[in-house]
Design a protein around this motif. Sequence first.
Motif, PDB file in Angstrom:
ATOM      1  N   TYR A 145      -2.317  -7.869  19.854  1.00 13.74           N
ATOM      2  CA  TYR A 145      -2.527  -8.364  18.495  1.00 13.74           C
ATOM      3  C   TYR A 145      -2.266  -7.246  17.489  1.00 13.74           C
ATOM      4  CZ  TYR A 145      -7.027  -5.965  18.874  1.00 13.74           C
ATOM      5  OH  TYR A 145      -7.997  -5.012  19.041  1.00 13.74           O
ATOM      6  N   ARG A 146      -2.001  -7.645  16.256  1.00 12.97           N
ATOM      7  CA  ARG A 146      -1.795  -6.687  15.177  1.00 12.97           C
ATOM      8  C   ARG A 146      -2.043  -7.376  13.842  1.00 12.97           C
ATOM      9  NH1 ARG A 146       4.831  -6.009  15.694  1.00 12.97           N
ATOM     10  NH2 ARG A 146       5.380  -8.131  15.001  1.00 12.97           N
ATOM     11  N   PHE A 147      -2.234  -6.563  12.820  1.00  9.64           N
ATOM     12  CA  PHE A 147      -2.435  -7.042  11.461  1.00  9.64           C
ATOM     13  C   PHE A 147      -1.330  -6.476  10.571  1.00  9.64           C
ATOM     14  CE2 PHE A 147      -6.610  -6.868  13.447  1.00  9.64           C
ATOM     15  CZ  PHE A 147      -7.195  -8.074  13.086  1.00  9.64           C
ATOM     16  N   GLN A 148      -1.156  -7.109   9.397  1.00  8.81           N
ATOM     17  CA  GLN A 148      -0.225  -6.593   8.389  1.00  8.81           C
ATOM     18  C   GLN A 148      -0.820  -6.860   7.018  1.00  8.81           C
ATOM     19  OE1 GLN A 148       1.895  -8.769   6.233  1.00  8.81           O
ATOM     20  NE2 GLN A 148       2.520  -6.942   5.117  1.00  8.81           N
ATOM     21  N   ALA A 149      -0.839  -5.826   6.177  1.00 11.59           N
ATOM     22  CA  ALA A 149      -1.326  -5.978   4.804  1.00 11.59           C
ATOM     23  C   ALA A 149      -0.455  -5.144   3.878  1.00 11.59           C
ATOM     24  CB  ALA A 149      -2.789  -5.520   4.702  1.00 11.59           C
ATOM     25  N   GLY A 150       0.041  -5.768   2.834  1.00 10.15           N
ATOM     26  CA  GLY A 150       0.850  -5.060   1.855  1.00 10.15           C
ATOM     27  C   GLY A 150       2.060  -4.367   2.432  1.00 10.15           C
ATOM     28  N   GLY A 151       2.651  -4.943   3.463  1.00  9.36           N
ATOM     29  CA  GLY A 151       3.842  -4.361   4.063  1.00  9.36           C
ATOM     30  C   GLY A 151       3.557  -3.305   5.105  1.00  9.36           C
ATOM     31  N   VAL A 152       2.298  -2.965   5.346  1.00  8.80           N
ATOM     32  CA  VAL A 152       1.925  -1.979   6.361  1.00  8.80           C
ATOM     33  C   VAL A 152       1.424  -2.712   7.597  1.00  8.80           C
ATOM     34  CG1 VAL A 152       0.480   0.009   6.899  1.00  8.80           C
ATOM     35  CG2 VAL A 152       1.304  -0.337   4.560  1.00  8.80           C
ATOM     36  N   VAL A 153       1.931  -2.310   8.759  1.00 12.66           N
ATOM     37  CA  VAL A 153       1.544  -2.941  10.029  1.00 12.66           C
ATOM     38  C   VAL A 153       0.530  -2.052  10.736  1.00 12.66           C
ATOM     39  CG1 VAL A 153       2.376  -3.813  12.242  1.00 12.66           C
ATOM     40  CG2 VAL A 153       3.789  -4.044  10.197  1.00 12.66           C
ATOM     41  N   SER A 154      -0.488  -2.666  11.284  1.00  2.00           N
ATOM     42  CA  SER A 154      -1.553  -1.934  11.972  1.00  2.00           C
ATOM     43  C   SER A 154      -1.088  -1.450  13.343  1.00  2.00           C
ATOM     44  CB  SER A 154      -2.757  -2.849  12.157  1.00  2.00           C
ATOM     45  OG  SER A 154      -2.523  -3.781  13.214  1.00  2.00           O
ATOM     46  N   PHE A 182       0.838  -1.191   0.000  1.00  3.50           N
ATOM     47  CA  PHE A 182       0.000   0.000   0.000  1.00  3.50           C
ATOM     48  C   PHE A 182       0.880   1.251   0.000  1.00  3.50           C
ATOM     49  CE2 PHE A 182      -2.946  -3.072   1.847  1.00  3.50           C
ATOM     50  CZ  PHE A 182      -4.119  -2.767   1.179  1.00  3.50           C
ATOM     51  N   GLY A 183       0.442   2.258  -0.755  1.00  3.58           N
ATOM     52  CA  GLY A 183       1.113   3.545  -0.695  1.00  3.58           C
ATOM     53  C   GLY A 183       0.603   4.391   0.448  1.00  3.58           C
ATOM     54  N   GLU A 184      -0.501   3.962   1.078  1.00  2.00           N
ATOM     55  CA  GLU A 184      -1.118   4.703   2.182  1.00  2.00           C
ATOM     56  C   GLU A 184      -1.478   3.723   3.293  1.00  2.00           C
ATOM     57  OE1 GLU A 184      -3.926   7.913   0.385  1.00  2.00           O
ATOM     58  OE2 GLU A 184      -3.899   6.192  -0.974  1.00  2.00           O
ATOM     59  N   ASP A 185      -1.809   4.283   4.446  1.00  2.00           N
ATOM     60  CA  ASP A 185      -2.195   3.465   5.590  1.00  2.00           C
ATOM     61  C   ASP A 185      -3.565   2.848   5.333  1.00  2.00           C
ATOM     62  OD1 ASP A 185      -2.737   2.343   8.038  1.00  2.00           O
ATOM     63  OD2 ASP A 185      -3.042   4.254   9.074  1.00  2.00           O
ATOM     64  N   PRO A 186      -3.681   1.513   5.278  1.00  2.00           N
ATOM     65  CA  PRO A 186      -4.993   0.903   5.093  1.00  2.00           C
ATOM     66  C   PRO A 186      -5.758   0.707   6.401  1.00  2.00           C
ATOM     67  CG  PRO A 186      -3.347  -0.811   5.089  1.00  2.00           C
ATOM     68  CD  PRO A 186      -2.596   0.501   5.256  1.00  2.00           C
ATOM     69  N   PHE A 187      -5.125   0.997   7.545  1.00  2.00           N
ATOM     70  CA  PHE A 187      -5.737   0.724   8.852  1.00  2.00           C
ATOM     71  C   PHE A 187      -6.284   2.003   9.491  1.00  2.00           C
ATOM     72  CE2 PHE A 187      -2.475  -2.589   8.243  1.00  2.00           C
ATOM     73  CZ  PHE A 187      -3.304  -3.707   8.270  1.00  2.00           C
ATOM     74  N   THR A 188      -6.909   2.847   8.682  1.00  2.00           N
ATOM     75  CA  THR A 188      -7.405   4.128   9.179  1.00  2.00           C
ATOM     76  C   THR A 188      -8.521   3.983  10.205  1.00  2.00           C
ATOM     77  OG1 THR A 188      -8.975   4.236   7.361  1.00  2.00           O
ATOM     78  CG2 THR A 188      -6.836   5.308   7.035  1.00  2.00           C
ATOM     79  N   LEU A 189      -9.224   2.856  10.187  1.00  2.35           N
ATOM     80  CA  LEU A 189     -10.321   2.630  11.132  1.00  2.35           C
ATOM     81  C   LEU A 189      -9.877   1.836  12.355  1.00  2.35           C
ATOM     82  CD1 LEU A 189     -13.202   1.911   8.595  1.00  2.35           C
ATOM     83  CD2 LEU A 189     -12.623   4.065   9.721  1.00  2.35           C
ATOM     84  N   GLY A 190      -8.588   1.590  12.458  1.00  2.92           N
ATOM     85  CA  GLY A 190      -8.045   0.964  13.658  1.00  2.92           C
ATOM     86  C   GLY A 190      -8.252  -0.538  13.695  1.00  2.92           C
TER      87      GLY A 190
END
Length: 535
Positions: free
Chosen positions: A133-142, A44-52
């Motif tokens: 706990y945490r998530f990761q998508a497209g190289g971005v960590v929540s 991702f070029g931007e943060d995908p975890f904007t909703l936490g």
Amino acid sequence: MRKNSGTGGTGGLERRAVLGAGTVALALAAGGLTASRARARERFGEDPFTLGVASGDPWPDGVVLWTRLAPHPLAPDGAGGMDPAPVDVHWEVATDERFRKVVRSGRARAVAELAHSVHVEVTGLLPGRRYYYRFQAGGVVSPVGRTRTAPSPFSRPKAVNFAFASCQAWFEGFYTAYRHLADEDVDLVLHLGDYIYENPIDAMGGVRQVPVAAELRPEPTTLTQYRNRHALHRFDQDLIAAHQAHPWAVVWDDHEVEDNWARDISKLDNEPDQDPAVFRQRAAAGFQAYYEHLPLRLPNKPQGFDARMYRSLRYGRMATFHILDTRLFRDDQPCGDGTRSGCAERLLPERSILGAEQERWLYRGLGRSDATWNLIPQQIPVGQVDTDPGAGQSFVMDFWDGYVASRQRLFKQLTDQDVSNPVVLTGDMHRHLAADLKQDYDDPDSPTIGVEFVGSSIATGKDGMDLDPSGANLIAANPHIKFTNFQRGYVRCSLTRQTCRADFRVLPYVTTPGAPVSTRASYVTESGRPGVQLV
């Protein structure tokens, strides 16, 4: 049914809602987010975890973990800035905040059909433990979330601490209460309904004083519109912080779909062009968006208009939470809804606010419970609420007062089955309240069979006041109501084997951010001695 009595007011949106990211206010002020979606890609070029992130419905061996990928959460097309392609989301659970000891991990797939939300049901954890706990998508960590499992089913914990909240019309106030709730030492947060408000939103003005894109302002009726309304409420740093700090158990009320709906009956049911099938389609959209934005387990995933939100959570032998849904299965409100005197229809023996199947489930669970405390989280006041301080009586038809036979059946079960320490937890009223549950409300000297704690709103109703005229009328007309307060806030509760204590937390204002929190009053009920007592 009555005309819309939900909150009105004008709208706005505050600053960016997750730590470490940019602001949305400037984008909105410049004319709104564009409908173009970010292309799904490996990074991702931007943060995908904007909703936490969030967790919910703790069991002794696990919890459900939630997030939604939405780099542009308020994109008017409801996709959150996501391409339709599925995205793999990795998750980890650890015993420490720095993830040196990861105990569970895996991969989930976020798909467009569920707005790229993720619901991971983690198992294999130890009971009564804190986890991260945490998530990761497209190289971005929540962001890192914190959660806690429920105690072992047959354990006897020394204490169980929880809080409950409801009613968060974001256009009527800031969510400062959630910032304070994030700092509380609680094992669980219960949300008892009105997570969103469906009211139309004005272009400017209101409490938050930020323009809202035109596509987000109308009253929602479609899935896209409900997704955007959830994102609008969810896109708040204080609400995100409270979800990130504690596991939640949630259940809807009316504003998640439409003010004062009942089963498949709209508030507009008296208008000749209203078709129940049309309302069911609208409700199904509201149900799906609700599931997409909250940490719910798979059995609570709606299938169109078919949904089951009632369920139980066990906290060792200290407490069982019997969570009710008083919307989806109820009969229509009697006498045209509203507040009425002399409505005979409300007394009909066949009327139900829970529906036959949910009633049987509840009575079976209460009868089998071996917990010290049996807590009944639900949406609207169970105890009698006479709104007329004079010689007459007047009742709100949407409350259990409009379904008197349902209340009588519940109270009979509580006494016949000798249910241990019943405590009803209630939202909806936008006020704090502590009351005794009476076997016979026509006789003030009749036995007290339990207690009810009602929590005020997070934001709905704006600042409020300590004792409003309606609250004074309630105290005058109802000797079983011992306390009320009309400020915004939440209720913090502590259970021991001897007492259930409710601290009514209040804020002096919510129309500007940054208010302090304090305890307006504390009430307890003692095990084996039903009735509320001021601490």
